[in-house]
Design a protein around this motif. Structure first.
Motif, PDB file in Angstrom:
ATOM      1  N   LEU A 163      13.002  14.432   6.293  1.00  0.00           N
ATOM      2  CA  LEU A 163      11.591  14.080   6.217  1.00  0.00           C
ATOM      3  C   LEU A 163      11.469  12.630   5.784  1.00  0.00           C
ATOM      4  O   LEU A 163      12.463  11.993   5.419  1.00  0.00           O
ATOM      5  N   ILE A 164      10.247  12.123   5.821  1.00  0.00           N
ATOM      6  CA  ILE A 164       9.958  10.768   5.367  1.00  0.00           C
ATOM      7  C   ILE A 164       8.741  10.878   4.462  1.00  0.00           C
ATOM      8  O   ILE A 164       7.742  11.491   4.843  1.00  0.00           O
ATOM      9  N   SER A 165       8.825  10.321   3.267  1.00  0.00           N
ATOM     10  CA  SER A 165       7.751  10.469   2.299  1.00  0.00           C
ATOM     11  C   SER A 165       7.485   9.145   1.593  1.00  0.00           C
ATOM     12  O   SER A 165       8.416   8.458   1.177  1.00  0.00           O
TER      13      SER A 165
ATOM     14  N   MET B  31       0.810  -1.204   0.000  1.00  0.00           N
ATOM     15  CA  MET B  31       0.000   0.000   0.000  1.00  0.00           C
ATOM     16  C   MET B  31       0.854   1.270   0.000  1.00  0.00           C
ATOM     17  O   MET B  31       0.412   2.303  -0.447  1.00  0.00           O
ATOM     18  N   LEU B  32       2.108   1.180   0.496  1.00  0.00           N
ATOM     19  CA  LEU B  32       3.024   2.329   0.481  1.00  0.00           C
ATOM     20  C   LEU B  32       4.337   1.917  -0.171  1.00  0.00           C
ATOM     21  O   LEU B  32       4.749   0.771  -0.072  1.00  0.00           O
ATOM     22  N   ARG B  33       4.987   2.884  -0.811  1.00  0.00           N
ATOM     23  CA  ARG B  33       6.344   2.663  -1.304  1.00  0.00           C
ATOM     24  C   ARG B  33       7.085   3.990  -1.285  1.00  0.00           C
ATOM     25  O   ARG B  33       6.474   5.064  -1.272  1.00  0.00           O
ATOM     26  N   LYS B  34       8.400   3.897  -1.321  1.00  0.00           N
ATOM     27  CA  LYS B  34       9.209   5.117  -1.379  1.00  0.00           C
ATOM     28  C   LYS B  34       8.878   5.879  -2.651  1.00  0.00           C
ATOM     29  O   LYS B  34       8.491   5.298  -3.658  1.00  0.00           O
ATOM     30  N   ARG B  35       9.043   7.184  -2.599  1.00  0.00           N
ATOM     31  CA  ARG B  35       8.709   8.053  -3.731  1.00  0.00           C
ATOM     32  C   ARG B  35       9.577   7.723  -4.934  1.00  0.00           C
ATOM     33  O   ARG B  35      10.724   7.319  -4.809  1.00  0.00           O
ATOM     34  N   ASP B  36       8.991   7.940  -6.114  1.00  0.00           N
ATOM     35  CA  ASP B  36       9.644   7.624  -7.379  1.00  0.00           C
ATOM     36  C   ASP B  36       9.236   8.691  -8.390  1.00  0.00           C
ATOM     37  O   ASP B  36       8.060   9.037  -8.494  1.00  0.00           O
ATOM     38  N   LEU B  37      10.182   9.182  -9.144  1.00  0.00           N
ATOM     39  CA  LEU B  37       9.884  10.229 -10.115  1.00  0.00           C
ATOM     40  C   LEU B  37       8.932   9.761 -11.215  1.00  0.00           C
ATOM     41  O   LEU B  37       8.209  10.565 -11.798  1.00  0.00           O
ATOM     42  N   GLU B  38       8.889   8.473 -11.481  1.00  0.00           N
ATOM     43  CA  GLU B  38       8.028   7.950 -12.544  1.00  0.00           C
ATOM     44  C   GLU B  38       6.536   8.124 -12.249  1.00  0.00           C
ATOM     45  O   GLU B  38       5.726   8.100 -13.168  1.00  0.00           O
ATOM     46  N   GLU B  39       6.170   8.292 -10.994  1.00  0.00           N
ATOM     47  CA  GLU B  39       4.747   8.427 -10.645  1.00  0.00           C
ATOM     48  C   GLU B  39       4.287   9.883 -10.603  1.00  0.00           C
ATOM     49  O   GLU B  39       3.132  10.163 -10.336  1.00  0.00           O
ATOM     50  N   CYS B  40       5.183  10.809 -10.884  1.00  0.00           N
ATOM     51  CA  CYS B  40       4.869  12.235 -10.742  1.00  0.00           C
ATOM     52  C   CYS B  40       3.718  12.698 -11.621  1.00  0.00           C
ATOM     53  O   CYS B  40       2.899  13.515 -11.193  1.00  0.00           O
ATOM     54  N   HIS B  41       3.650  12.211 -12.841  1.00  0.00           N
ATOM     55  CA  HIS B  41       2.591  12.680 -13.735  1.00  0.00           C
ATOM     56  C   HIS B  41       1.210  12.341 -13.162  1.00  0.00           C
ATOM     57  O   HIS B  41       0.328  13.210 -13.086  1.00  0.00           O
TER      58      HIS B  41
ATOM     59  N   THR C 299      12.146  16.356  -2.382  1.00  0.00           N
ATOM     60  CA  THR C 299      11.624  15.538  -1.289  1.00  0.00           C
ATOM     61  C   THR C 299      12.459  14.270  -1.126  1.00  0.00           C
ATOM     62  O   THR C 299      12.823  13.890  -0.010  1.00  0.00           O
ATOM     63  N   MET C 300      12.773  13.624  -2.227  1.00  0.00           N
ATOM     64  CA  MET C 300      13.568  12.399  -2.183  1.00  0.00           C
ATOM     65  C   MET C 300      14.976  12.680  -1.631  1.00  0.00           C
ATOM     66  O   MET C 300      15.506  11.901  -0.828  1.00  0.00           O
ATOM     67  N   GLU C 301      15.556  13.801  -2.020  1.00  0.00           N
ATOM     68  CA  GLU C 301      16.877  14.181  -1.509  1.00  0.00           C
ATOM     69  C   GLU C 301      16.810  14.516  -0.020  1.00  0.00           C
ATOM     70  O   GLU C 301      17.696  14.138   0.749  1.00  0.00           O
ATOM     71  N   ALA C 302      15.746  15.214   0.393  1.00  0.00           N
ATOM     72  CA  ALA C 302      15.580  15.559   1.808  1.00  0.00           C
ATOM     73  C   ALA C 302      15.409  14.290   2.647  1.00  0.00           C
ATOM     74  O   ALA C 302      15.909  14.219   3.781  1.00  0.00           O
ATOM     75  N   GLU C 303      14.727  13.294   2.108  1.00  0.00           N
ATOM     76  CA  GLU C 303      14.593  12.037   2.852  1.00  0.00           C
ATOM     77  C   GLU C 303      15.954  11.360   2.995  1.00  0.00           C
ATOM     78  O   GLU C 303      16.279  10.841   4.065  1.00  0.00           O
TER      79      GLU C 303
ATOM     80  N   THR D 285      -0.073  10.791  -1.398  1.00  0.00           N
ATOM     81  CA  THR D 285       1.198  10.709  -0.666  1.00  0.00           C
ATOM     82  C   THR D 285       0.944  10.859   0.832  1.00  0.00           C
ATOM     83  O   THR D 285      -0.058  11.436   1.259  1.00  0.00           O
ATOM     84  N   ILE D 286       1.892  10.341   1.592  1.00  0.00           N
ATOM     85  CA  ILE D 286       1.875  10.503   3.047  1.00  0.00           C
ATOM     86  C   ILE D 286       3.301  10.854   3.462  1.00  0.00           C
ATOM     87  O   ILE D 286       4.261  10.238   2.983  1.00  0.00           O
ATOM     88  N   ASN D 287       3.443  11.874   4.295  1.00  0.00           N
ATOM     89  CA  ASN D 287       4.756  12.423   4.616  1.00  0.00           C
ATOM     90  C   ASN D 287       4.859  12.787   6.089  1.00  0.00           C
ATOM     91  O   ASN D 287       3.858  13.134   6.719  1.00  0.00           O
ATOM     92  N   LEU D 288       6.088  12.753   6.579  1.00  0.00           N
ATOM     93  CA  LEU D 288       6.388  13.299   7.894  1.00  0.00           C
ATOM     94  C   LEU D 288       7.404  14.414   7.668  1.00  0.00           C
ATOM     95  O   LEU D 288       8.533  14.170   7.251  1.00  0.00           O
ATOM     96  N   PHE D 289       6.969  15.643   7.925  1.00  0.00           N
ATOM     97  CA  PHE D 289       7.774  16.837   7.682  1.00  0.00           C
ATOM     98  C   PHE D 289       8.342  17.379   8.996  1.00  0.00           C
ATOM     99  O   PHE D 289       7.851  17.063  10.072  1.00  0.00           O
ATOM    100  N   ASP D 290       9.342  18.242   8.865  1.00  0.00           N
ATOM    101  CA  ASP D 290       9.874  19.015   9.992  1.00  0.00           C
ATOM    102  C   ASP D 290      10.229  18.126  11.181  1.00  0.00           C
ATOM    103  O   ASP D 290       9.849  18.405  12.326  1.00  0.00           O
ATOM    104  N   ILE D 291      10.963  17.070  10.930  1.00  0.00           N
ATOM    105  CA  ILE D 291      11.324  16.128  11.994  1.00  0.00           C
ATOM    106  C   ILE D 291      12.325  16.778  12.932  1.00  0.00           C
ATOM    107  O   ILE D 291      13.361  17.284  12.514  1.00  0.00           O
ATOM    108  N   SER D 292      11.972  16.770  14.221  1.00  0.00           N
ATOM    109  CA  SER D 292      12.834  17.314  15.263  1.00  0.00           C
ATOM    110  C   SER D 292      12.514  16.585  16.561  1.00  0.00           C
ATOM    111  O   SER D 292      11.337  16.393  16.897  1.00  0.00           O
ATOM    112  N   ASP D 293      13.549  16.172  17.289  1.00  0.00           N
ATOM    113  CA  ASP D 293      13.362  15.460  18.561  1.00  0.00           C
ATOM    114  C   ASP D 293      12.428  14.257  18.402  1.00  0.00           C
ATOM    115  O   ASP D 293      11.534  14.039  19.230  1.00  0.00           O
ATOM    116  N   ASN D 294      12.608  13.500  17.329  1.00  0.00           N
ATOM    117  CA  ASN D 294      11.820  12.288  17.049  1.00  0.00           C
ATOM    118  C   ASN D 294      10.327  12.562  16.924  1.00  0.00           C
ATOM    119  O   ASN D 294       9.501  11.692  17.198  1.00  0.00           O
ATOM    120  N   THR D 295       9.991  13.779  16.517  1.00  0.00           N
ATOM    121  CA  THR D 295       8.602  14.185  16.296  1.00  0.00           C
ATOM    122  C   THR D 295       8.543  14.911  14.958  1.00  0.00           C
ATOM    123  O   THR D 295       9.474  15.614  14.585  1.00  0.00           O
TER     124      THR D 295
END
Length: 186
Positions: free
Chosen positions: A52-54, A1-11, A43-47, A67-77
């Motif tokens: 972040l986690i995307s 149901m989830l996978r790491k981001r891929d440029l091929e799915e952008c369209h 996003t992929m580079e930031a991960e 998409t589902i993402n965890l942004f602004d990760i700090s102190d395990n939050t």
């Protein structure tokens, strides 16, 4: 149901994100396919750098639907950001995607808490968050953060998923499933 981001799915994802019922509530807005491609690459580079986690949300045929993402990760939050394309609203994809993501965050990536900041105008997301049995309102417990977010005229509500509450929910769900399996075998 989830996978790491891929440029091929952008369209496909750009088309889904562009719908007027989805676009206003997406954190990483892109106004063209090229801009979305660029943001996804960032996003992929930031991960890769641990910022972040995307993940891409997939339907049962492995088609990208959001998409589902965890942004602004700090102190395990971090802050949760999720969107599904309009054709997939109300079809039951949101909750299993979140649960799979939370399991990865809490048990594989050492995240301790997930915060959801939901615009007061986004009643669909508010209702979805409030249906989750492991979500608590954080308007009072994270009052300083809420005031900071709402300082410039925004109006957000805060919700939180603490690892311990999610774990308790997971253990209870497993116990209930085991009991049901035992009854079916008897």
């Amino acid at each position: 149901m989830l996978r790491k981001r891929d440029l091929e799915e952008c369209h496909v994802l750009f088309e889904l994100m562009s719908h007027p019922d989805v676009f206003p509530f997406v954190r990483q807005k892109a106004y063209s396919y090229e801009e979305y491609l660029f943001l996804t690459k960032q996003t992929m580079e930031a991960e890769d750098q641990g910022e972040l986690i995307s993940r891409t949300i997939l339907d049962e045929w492995q088609n990208p639907i959001g998409t589902i993402n965890l942004f602004d990760i700090s102190d395990n939050t971090g802050f949760l950001g999720t969107w599904l394309g309009k054709p997939y609203h109300g079809l039951g994809y949101n909750r299993p995607a979140k649960e799979q993501f939370f399991s990865e965050l809490f048990y594989e990536l050492n995240i301790e808490s997930v915060i959801m900041k939901i615009n007061s105008k986004n009643t669909r997301s508010q209702k979805a968050a409030e249906k989750l049995p492991y979500v608590v309102s954080a308007n009072d417990t994270r009052k300083t953060l809420l005031e900071k977010l709402n300082n410039n005229g925004n109006n957000y509500f805060l919700y939180e998923i603490p690892k311990d509450l999610y774990t308790l929910h997971s253990l209870r769900s497993s116990a209930i499933e085991e009991n049901q399996d035992d009854r079916l075998e008897a």
